[in-house]
Design a protein around this motif. Structure first.
Motif, PDB file in Angstrom:
ATOM      1  N   PHE A   8       0.817  -1.213   0.000  1.00  0.00           N
ATOM      2  CA  PHE A   8       0.000   0.000   0.000  1.00  0.00           C
ATOM      3  C   PHE A   8       0.852   1.265   0.000  1.00  0.00           C
ATOM      4  CE2 PHE A   8      -3.729  -2.568   0.568  1.00  0.00           C
ATOM      5  CZ  PHE A   8      -4.687  -1.816  -0.100  1.00  0.00           C
ATOM      6  N   SER A   9       2.024   1.226   0.638  1.00  0.00           N
ATOM      7  CA  SER A   9       2.927   2.385   0.506  1.00  0.00           C
ATOM      8  C   SER A   9       3.276   2.583  -0.951  1.00  0.00           C
ATOM      9  CB  SER A   9       4.220   2.170   1.299  1.00  0.00           C
ATOM     10  OG  SER A   9       3.937   1.751   2.587  1.00  0.00           O
ATOM     11  N   GLY A  10       3.571   1.480  -1.643  1.00  0.00           N
ATOM     12  CA  GLY A  10       3.887   1.548  -3.066  1.00  0.00           C
ATOM     13  C   GLY A  10       2.716   2.062  -3.882  1.00  0.00           C
ATOM     14  N   LEU A  11       1.509   1.629  -3.513  1.00  0.00           N
ATOM     15  CA  LEU A  11       0.318   2.061  -4.251  1.00  0.00           C
ATOM     16  C   LEU A  11       0.069   3.551  -4.069  1.00  0.00           C
ATOM     17  CD1 LEU A  11      -2.231  -0.847  -3.646  1.00  0.00           C
ATOM     18  CD2 LEU A  11      -0.719  -0.476  -5.584  1.00  0.00           C
ATOM     19  N   ARG A  12       0.329   4.053  -2.866  1.00  0.00           N
ATOM     20  CA  ARG A  12       0.123   5.488  -2.615  1.00  0.00           C
ATOM     21  C   ARG A  12       1.051   6.325  -3.480  1.00  0.00           C
ATOM     22  NH1 ARG A  12      -1.679   4.036   2.665  1.00  0.00           N
ATOM     23  NH2 ARG A  12       0.418   3.490   3.331  1.00  0.00           N
ATOM     24  N   ILE A  13       2.319   5.882  -3.572  1.00  0.00           N
ATOM     25  CA  ILE A  13       3.247   6.589  -4.457  1.00  0.00           C
ATOM     26  C   ILE A  13       2.814   6.394  -5.904  1.00  0.00           C
ATOM     27  CG2 ILE A  13       5.656   6.768  -5.230  1.00  0.00           C
ATOM     28  CD1 ILE A  13       6.427   5.601  -2.470  1.00  0.00           C
ATOM     29  N   GLY A  14       2.487   5.152  -6.243  1.00  0.00           N
ATOM     30  CA  GLY A  14       2.134   4.790  -7.611  1.00  0.00           C
ATOM     31  C   GLY A  14       0.968   5.580  -8.155  1.00  0.00           C
TER      32      GLY A  14
ATOM     33  N   GLN B 251      -6.379   9.413  -1.454  1.00  0.00           N
ATOM     34  CA  GLN B 251      -7.275   9.107  -0.337  1.00  0.00           C
ATOM     35  C   GLN B 251      -8.026   7.798  -0.581  1.00  0.00           C
ATOM     36  OE1 GLN B 251      -7.440  10.160   2.629  1.00  0.00           O
ATOM     37  NE2 GLN B 251      -5.903  11.716   2.266  1.00  0.00           N
ATOM     38  N   ALA B 252      -8.398   7.553  -1.837  1.00  0.00           N
ATOM     39  CA  ALA B 252      -9.120   6.313  -2.152  1.00  0.00           C
ATOM     40  C   ALA B 252      -8.259   5.098  -1.803  1.00  0.00           C
ATOM     41  CB  ALA B 252      -9.507   6.298  -3.625  1.00  0.00           C
ATOM     42  N   VAL B 253      -6.963   5.175  -2.137  1.00  0.00           N
ATOM     43  CA  VAL B 253      -6.060   4.071  -1.793  1.00  0.00           C
ATOM     44  C   VAL B 253      -6.012   3.902  -0.275  1.00  0.00           C
ATOM     45  CG1 VAL B 253      -3.657   3.301  -1.844  1.00  0.00           C
ATOM     46  CG2 VAL B 253      -4.676   4.282  -3.883  1.00  0.00           C
ATOM     47  N   ASN B 254      -5.948   5.020   0.443  1.00  0.00           N
ATOM     48  CA  ASN B 254      -5.956   4.973   1.904  1.00  0.00           C
ATOM     49  C   ASN B 254      -7.222   4.324   2.447  1.00  0.00           C
ATOM     50  OD1 ASN B 254      -3.586   5.844   2.950  1.00  0.00           O
ATOM     51  ND2 ASN B 254      -4.142   8.016   2.958  1.00  0.00           N
ATOM     52  N   TRP B 255      -8.354   4.692   1.847  1.00  0.00           N
ATOM     53  CA  TRP B 255      -9.625   4.130   2.319  1.00  0.00           C
ATOM     54  C   TRP B 255      -9.664   2.617   2.106  1.00  0.00           C
ATOM     55  CZ3 TRP B 255     -12.200   8.730  -0.520  1.00  0.00           C
ATOM     56  CH2 TRP B 255     -12.301   9.825   0.341  1.00  0.00           C
ATOM     57  N   ILE B 256      -9.183   2.194   0.938  1.00  0.00           N
ATOM     58  CA  ILE B 256      -9.173   0.743   0.671  1.00  0.00           C
ATOM     59  C   ILE B 256      -8.283   0.036   1.693  1.00  0.00           C
ATOM     60  CG2 ILE B 256      -8.447  -1.020  -0.980  1.00  0.00           C
ATOM     61  CD1 ILE B 256      -9.247   1.004  -3.202  1.00  0.00           C
TER      62      ILE B 256
ATOM     63  N   ARG C  61      -7.480   1.023   4.767  1.00  0.00           N
ATOM     64  CA  ARG C  61      -8.108   1.003   6.094  1.00  0.00           C
ATOM     65  C   ARG C  61      -9.324   0.105   6.124  1.00  0.00           C
ATOM     66  NH1 ARG C  61      -7.700   6.820   6.935  1.00  0.00           N
ATOM     67  NH2 ARG C  61      -5.523   7.183   7.416  1.00  0.00           N
ATOM     68  N   GLY C  62     -10.080   0.106   5.032  1.00  0.00           N
ATOM     69  CA  GLY C  62     -11.339  -0.628   5.017  1.00  0.00           C
ATOM     70  C   GLY C  62     -11.167  -2.129   4.923  1.00  0.00           C
ATOM     71  N   PHE C  63     -10.221  -2.576   4.104  1.00  0.00           N
ATOM     72  CA  PHE C  63     -10.118  -4.006   3.862  1.00  0.00           C
ATOM     73  C   PHE C  63      -8.898  -4.648   4.518  1.00  0.00           C
ATOM     74  CE2 PHE C  63     -12.663  -2.331   0.408  1.00  0.00           C
ATOM     75  CZ  PHE C  63     -13.729  -3.213   0.400  1.00  0.00           C
TER      76      PHE C  63
ATOM     77  N   ILE D  52      -2.296  -2.176   9.453  1.00  0.00           N
ATOM     78  CA  ILE D  52      -1.875  -0.843   9.886  1.00  0.00           C
ATOM     79  C   ILE D  52      -1.393  -0.934  11.317  1.00  0.00           C
ATOM     80  CG2 ILE D  52      -2.622   1.530  10.310  1.00  0.00           C
ATOM     81  CD1 ILE D  52      -4.736   0.975   8.042  1.00  0.00           C
ATOM     82  N   LYS D  53      -0.135  -0.608  11.499  1.00  0.00           N
ATOM     83  CA  LYS D  53       0.462  -0.738  12.826  1.00  0.00           C
ATOM     84  C   LYS D  53      -0.071   0.345  13.752  1.00  0.00           C
ATOM     85  CE  LYS D  53       4.659  -3.299  12.033  1.00  0.00           C
ATOM     86  NZ  LYS D  53       4.943  -3.275  10.582  1.00  0.00           N
ATOM     87  N   THR D  54      -0.496  -0.096  14.926  1.00  0.00           N
ATOM     88  CA  THR D  54      -0.915   0.879  15.929  1.00  0.00           C
ATOM     89  C   THR D  54       0.095   0.854  17.072  1.00  0.00           C
ATOM     90  OG1 THR D  54      -2.312  -0.858  16.815  1.00  0.00           O
ATOM     91  CG2 THR D  54      -3.390   0.810  15.474  1.00  0.00           C
ATOM     92  N   ASP D  55       0.186   1.944  17.780  1.00  0.00           N
ATOM     93  CA  ASP D  55       1.130   1.999  18.896  1.00  0.00           C
ATOM     94  C   ASP D  55       0.439   1.603  20.197  1.00  0.00           C
ATOM     95  OD1 ASP D  55       3.153   2.899  17.231  1.00  0.00           O
ATOM     96  OD2 ASP D  55       2.458   4.952  17.364  1.00  0.00           O
TER      97      ASP D  55
END
Lengths: 290, 255
Positions: free
Chosen positions: B177-183, B235-240, B242-244, B249-252
């Motif tokens: 997903f990091s790659g997708l956000r840049i992509g 944002q759409a990539v982010n939503w996907i 978070r949603g699926f 997603i690492k939480t502290d």
């Protein structure tokens, strides 16, 4: 020729006279793991040969708990990895269970120092993971068994939780449940309680004794803790470092069932001292010479 | 102010102030429209286009999304292959790096000659621009898998395929997903370049054609639209994610 038919009925009589269930001495002496002249040599980046393990001979019998103790670098984890099929031998030979090829966790299961649960699956699915890998899917029976095992390790309430919601001790309990899912004959444990705090550690040691009493698995345990080795094991294999080899093999004759009170027995301290001497003895002598 | 409110109010306030200052500067210093259109001019340019602007925007969005999808279909499997098989990695990685090093703007006109002047060429250009970050992220994620997890899979009797599907790929998800956000942001650039060299529709085409007629406010309105599309897709990539794939997603939240 005339004597043979006479001898046979006698033998069957004896066999019949012996009750089939409790023959502990005979069953205990049935070998299930064998390492003979096992050696492992790594090649370092510079091309030097590094001997991690040299000429290790060890036989482990059905239903016993054997601990491998020794200083860091003595090859105890390497020995365990050989038996898990994760480390090829450079020399010597070994067999485990029926041979060398295994059917996943149904034959030999492993518990690592860290729980190694898959963070994207809930606790129940993690316990079912070996079944899914081996058979492609988990059956109803597998699920029932997984829930039973979670009950056994005290995690029945946590089946649907995600691993990160569990404490370190609970995670390790889940990984022990996972190791038992396919009812393996042999359990390999690589410092399973090493990453836990002292209290949780004690708790889990007693749990392991109870699990062993109930399931009668053969357990090979790698540990740094001398008291843990004495408390849990039928035999303790002490190893020395560089090159790693077997130094001493101690039969621990402390009455069972063992518990926290076993630690107070004089014999317990006797065994602990002997292991400590095995490990630290040579170093003291070196210091005296220098 | 609660943190949630601050998160919205502060950037909006900054943005509004920035626009106001820009407008003020344009009016007071009488900056010519062709040099630097004021926000009101840009708004006017957009209004002048009306629904046509959205028509072109949809065309570009279509190219971006399809091209990005193709890049995922190429980049993720390629990342898996490169990270799992050493021979494949040694054979193809340098070549892939070389292809990525070619400036896409330089070969875009050549690609038009080769593949013709239609949507296919645009999709190829978008795919070429954005598959690389996706591939590299996938490969890094696959190789980042903790060795104990791989040991577990091996002792459990997993084949390479099962190991990839049950351990490596799930572990790689947050990397992917990091790659997708840049992509996805790079895909916007790719689509514009594609439309610069070969299109009779789309925001990229509109920018070149309106600039040629010195209709700078119109061109700038298109650029603003492109920026909006870029933010929306990010944002759409982010939503996907978070949603699926919330578990990745690492939480502290401690151990």
């Amino acid at each position: 020729m005339t004597q043979a038919p006479l001898r046979d009925p006698a033998l069957t009589l004896v066999a019949r006279a012996t009750p089939p269930a409790p023959k502990p001495s005979a069953e205990r002496k049935e070998p299930i793991i064998e390492l003979s002249h096992a050696g492992v040599t790594f090649e370092t980046r510079k091309g030097e040969a590094l001997t991690a393990l040299e000429d290790l001979n060890l036989t482990i019998y059905r239903e016993e708990i054997v601990s491998l103790v020794g200083p860091s670098g003595c090859g105890k984890s390497t020995a365990l990895r050989i038996l898990a099929g994760l480390q090829p031998l450079s020399s010597g030979d070994f067999w485990i269970g029926g041979g060398k090829t295994r059917q996943g966790f149904s034959e030999v299961a492993i518990v690592f120092q860290r729980p190694t649960l898959l963070p994207w699956r809930n606790v129940l699915d993690n316990v079912l993971y070996p079944a899914r890998v081996l058979r492609g899917r988990a059956t109803k029976e597998d699920k029932a068994r997984a829930l039973e095992l979670l009950e056994l390790v005290g995690l029945a309430e946590m089946a649907k939780r995600m691993p990160h919601e569990l404490s370190g001790g609970m995670q390790q309990r889940a990984s022990i449940a996972r190791s038992l899912i396919l009812d393996p004959k042999i359990l390999l444990m690589d410092e399973p309680f090493g990453a836990l705090d002292a209290l949780t550690r004690e708790d889990l040691q007693l749990d392991l004794l109870e699990i062993h009493a109930r399931t009668k698995k053969t357990i090979l345990l790698v540990t740094h803790s001398i008291s843990e080795a004495v408390l849990l094991s039928d035999r303790v294999a002490v190893m020395s470092a560089r090159p790693g080899r077997l130094q001493d093999l101690i039969e621990v004759d402390i009455p069972k069932p063992r518990g926290p009170e076993s630690g107070a027995l004089p014999a317990f301290h006797e065994y602990s001292r002997r292991i400590r001497d095995d490990i630290f003895g040579p170093r003291k002598r070196r210091e005296v010479q220098a | 102010m609660s943190p949630a409110v601050r998160k919205v109010v502060l950037p909006v306030a900054t943005f509004v102030t920035f626009i106001a200052l820009w407008q003020l500067a344009s009016v007071t210093f009488e900056i010519p429209v062709y040099l630097m259109p004021a926000p009101s001019d840009i708004w006017g340019g957009g209004q002048g286009l009306g629904l046509v602007l959205f028509d072109h925007a949809l065309q570009t969005l279509n190219t971006i999304v399809l091209g990005f999808f193709c890049a995922c279909c190429v980049g993720i499997p390629l990342g898996v292959l490169v990270s799992v098989n050493r021979t494949i990695s040694e054979m193809f990685y340098p070549l892939i790096v070389f292809f990525n090093a070619i400036p896409i703007i330089a070969i875009a006109p050549i690609l038009v000659v080769i593949f013709g002047t239609d949507e296919t060429t645009r999709l190829i250009i978008v795919t070429l621009t954005c598959f690389f970050p996706i591939m590299v992220a996938t490969a890094s994620g696959m190789m980042d898998t903790p060795s104990e997890m791989l040991d577990l899979a091996r002792v459990a009797g997993a084949s390479t395929m099962v190991e990839i599907l049950t351990v490596r790929l799930p572990h790689a998800v947050s990397f992917i997903f990091s790659g997708l956000r840049i992509g996805v942001t790079v895909a916007v650039i790719g689509a514009v370049v594609a439309e610069f060299v070969n299109a009779n529709k789309g925001l990229g085409y509109l920018v070149t054609s309106s600039t040629a007629q010195f209709a700078i406010p119109t061109a700038t309105a298109c650029v603003v639209m492109l920026a909006l599309i870029s933010v929306l897709l990010y944002q759409a990539v982010n939503w996907i994610h978070r949603g699926f794939f919330a578990w990745s997603i690492k939480t502290d939240a401690g151990d």
